[in-house]
Design an enzyme around this catalytic site. Structure first.
Site, PDB file in Angstrom:
ATOM      1  N   ARG A 255     -10.519   4.753   1.501  1.00 41.84           N
ATOM      2  CA  ARG A 255      -9.794   4.707   2.767  1.00 41.84           C
ATOM      3  C   ARG A 255     -10.041   6.035   3.479  1.00 41.84           C
ATOM      4  O   ARG A 255     -10.058   7.112   2.837  1.00 41.84           O
ATOM      5  CB  ARG A 255      -8.298   4.519   2.542  1.00 41.84           C
ATOM      6  CG  ARG A 255      -7.902   3.084   2.182  1.00 41.84           C
ATOM      7  CD  ARG A 255      -8.079   2.128   3.352  1.00 41.84           C
ATOM      8  NE  ARG A 255      -7.675   0.763   3.063  1.00 41.84           N
ATOM      9  CZ  ARG A 255      -8.500  -0.215   2.673  1.00 41.84           C
ATOM     10  NH1 ARG A 255      -9.790   0.019   2.512  1.00 41.84           N
ATOM     11  NH2 ARG A 255      -8.050  -1.428   2.469  1.00 41.84           N
ATOM     12  N   GLU A 284      -9.513   4.636  12.094  1.00 43.07           N
ATOM     13  CA  GLU A 284     -10.452   3.569  12.493  1.00 43.07           C
ATOM     14  C   GLU A 284      -9.915   2.800  13.707  1.00 43.07           C
ATOM     15  O   GLU A 284      -8.717   2.548  13.774  1.00 43.07           O
ATOM     16  CB  GLU A 284     -10.653   2.589  11.320  1.00 43.07           C
ATOM     17  CG  GLU A 284     -11.422   3.227  10.205  1.00 43.07           C
ATOM     18  CD  GLU A 284     -11.645   2.289   9.011  1.00 43.07           C
ATOM     19  OE1 GLU A 284     -11.506   1.058   9.172  1.00 43.07           O
ATOM     20  OE2 GLU A 284     -11.958   2.807   7.937  1.00 43.07           O
ATOM     21  N   HIS A 302     -17.025   0.179   8.030  1.00 43.79           N
ATOM     22  CA  HIS A 302     -16.110  -0.420   7.039  1.00 43.79           C
ATOM     23  C   HIS A 302     -16.645  -1.793   6.595  1.00 43.79           C
ATOM     24  O   HIS A 302     -15.945  -2.809   6.717  1.00 43.79           O
ATOM     25  CB  HIS A 302     -14.692  -0.536   7.607  1.00 43.79           C
ATOM     26  CG  HIS A 302     -13.628  -0.591   6.540  1.00 43.79           C
ATOM     27  ND1 HIS A 302     -12.361  -0.106   6.699  1.00 43.79           N
ATOM     28  CD2 HIS A 302     -13.670  -1.095   5.270  1.00 43.79           C
ATOM     29  CE1 HIS A 302     -11.652  -0.307   5.600  1.00 43.79           C
ATOM     30  NE2 HIS A 302     -12.434  -0.907   4.706  1.00 43.79           N
TER      31      HIS A 302
HETATM   32  C1  DGY Z   1     -10.498  -3.794   1.132  1.00 51.34           C
HETATM   33  O1  DGY Z   1     -10.536  -4.947   0.696  1.00 51.34           O
HETATM   34  O2  DGY Z   1      -9.518  -3.077   0.961  1.00 51.34           O
HETATM   35  C2  DGY Z   1     -11.709  -3.282   1.835  1.00 51.34           C
HETATM   36  O3  DGY Z   1     -11.486  -2.094   2.475  1.00 51.34           O
HETATM   37  C3  DGY Z   1     -12.276  -4.289   2.799  1.00 51.34           C
HETATM   38  O4  DGY Z   1     -12.743  -5.365   2.099  1.00 51.34           O
END
Ligand code: DGY
Length: 346
Positions: A255, A284, A302
């Site tokens: 993240r 983001e 992402h």
């Molecule tokens: C998640 O699943 O947390 C990813 O960041 C996106 O698939």
């Protein structure tokens, strides 16, 4: 159809009567088909974009359940808008930092996520970014397309070796461990940082569990795989970047807020570290000022789990989680088991 099967089907249909769900954005069709078959009414965000806040609040109103995305902030306001009928927010992601889980639990609302199905795909992407940054692939692509390639050059776009180097995995859960396992072909020394020991990594790879500072000091390649929590926000900031080798590469597929992006821009600009590969960002879809202008960072939007196979599995898993909760069951990928009311004593 056997009588037993027919009565099971009738039961499902009876329960589905009246169930009304909202899907905050189109997901792969097999997931939508599954939801559609299990409820009386399903509405999907008609736009191919993130809903605005007013649209989200209006969309969830009066629903029994919501299939949400990591781009939706699911907080008390959204839960108020959804109202007391709403039993579940089924998040289409393994990460669920977009959901106020404590608030959901307080209200007895279930929260689910999609673990496991995206592990290998995300690990592949971490390696793609690691190679792209270490071997300057995106930079080389830009250079070649721009017509600047005038023939082989002994000093042209020199990068960093990956084979034989030290890899540090920060967060050795499912995805971090899968990234570590992929180092087998590259004769690497593996360090990992985690609150828990990962015996499989130690046994299979001779990986050593170390403190974060030691990992950062010793590693040539650092890959981040922690979930976003208060304790991991800005886990990598100016101090941590200063510990890294000037030849090191940092990869983040976890993240964005795990890294202080402004500090990273500065570290990349000044050559404090050699490069970075990022799939996630602090705010983001915005990028920190200066980030996009740097040559020594590879930027992806992402998309670490973005393969047709994986996104389809995620859609099916999210749909099954949603339906299980709506039918009064305990969904398989429940984040907040404390929200399930205790069964009454017989
Ligand atoms: C998640 O699943 O947390 C990813 O960041 C996106 O698939």
């Amino acid at each position: 159809m056997s009588a037993e099967h027919a009565s099971e089907q009738a039961e499902v249909a009876r329960r589905a009567m009246g169930l009304d769900v909202f899907v905050t954005r189109r997901i792969p069709q097999p997931g939508l088909d599954r939801v559609r078959a299990g409820v009386a009414r399903m509405e999907v965000n008609p736009h191919d974009r993130v809903l605005t806040r007013p649209e989200l609040l209006a969309g969830v109103r009066g629903r029994d359940g919501v299939l949400s995305l990591l781009t939706d902030r699911i907080d008390a306001e959204v839960m108020d808008a959804a109202g007391p009928r709403c039993r579940v927010f089924a998040n289409y992601a393994v990460g669920f930092n977009n959901v106020d889980v404590a608030e959901a639990t307080r209200r007895g609302v279930l929260v689910t996520h999609t673990p496991g199905v995206l592990t290998e795909t995300t690990a592949d992407m971490a390696w793609a970014l690691l190679f792209a940054a270490a071997r300057r692939i995106a930079e080389g692509d830009r250079y070649t397309r721009a017509g600047r390639f005038e023939g082989w050059g002994p000093m042209l776009l020199l990068g960093q070796d990956v084979s034989g180097k030290t890899l540090a995995i920060v967060g050795a859960g499912r995805i971090g461990a899968a990234v570590a396992q992929r180092s087998r072909g590259f004769s690497m020394r593996v360090l990992y940082v985690d609150v828990r020991a990962n015996e499989a990594l130690e046994r299979d790879l001779g990986a050593r569990r170390v403190a974060l500072d030691e990992a950062l000091r010793e590693a040539d390649l650092v890959s981040l795989h922690v979930s976003l929590e208060d304790s991991t926000r800005h886990l990598i900031g100016a101090r941590e970047l200063a510990l890294m080798k000037s030849t090191a590469v940092l990869v983040n597929t976890s993240r964005g807020p795990v890294v202080d992006e402004a500090a990273l821009v500065e570290a990349l600009r000044s050559g404090r570290i050699a490069g970075a590969g990022l799939d996630v960002y602090e705010d983001e879809p915005r990028l920190a000022p200066g980030l996009a202008a740097l040559e020594n960072v590879v930027l992806c939007p992402h998309t670490a789990s973005a393969t047709t196979e994986t996104r389809t599995l995620m859609a099916i898993m999210a749909a099954d989680n949603l339906l299980s909760a709506l039918r009064g069951g305990r969904p398989p990928n429940l984040v907040n088991p404390e929200a399930v009311p205790p069964r009454p004593h017989a």
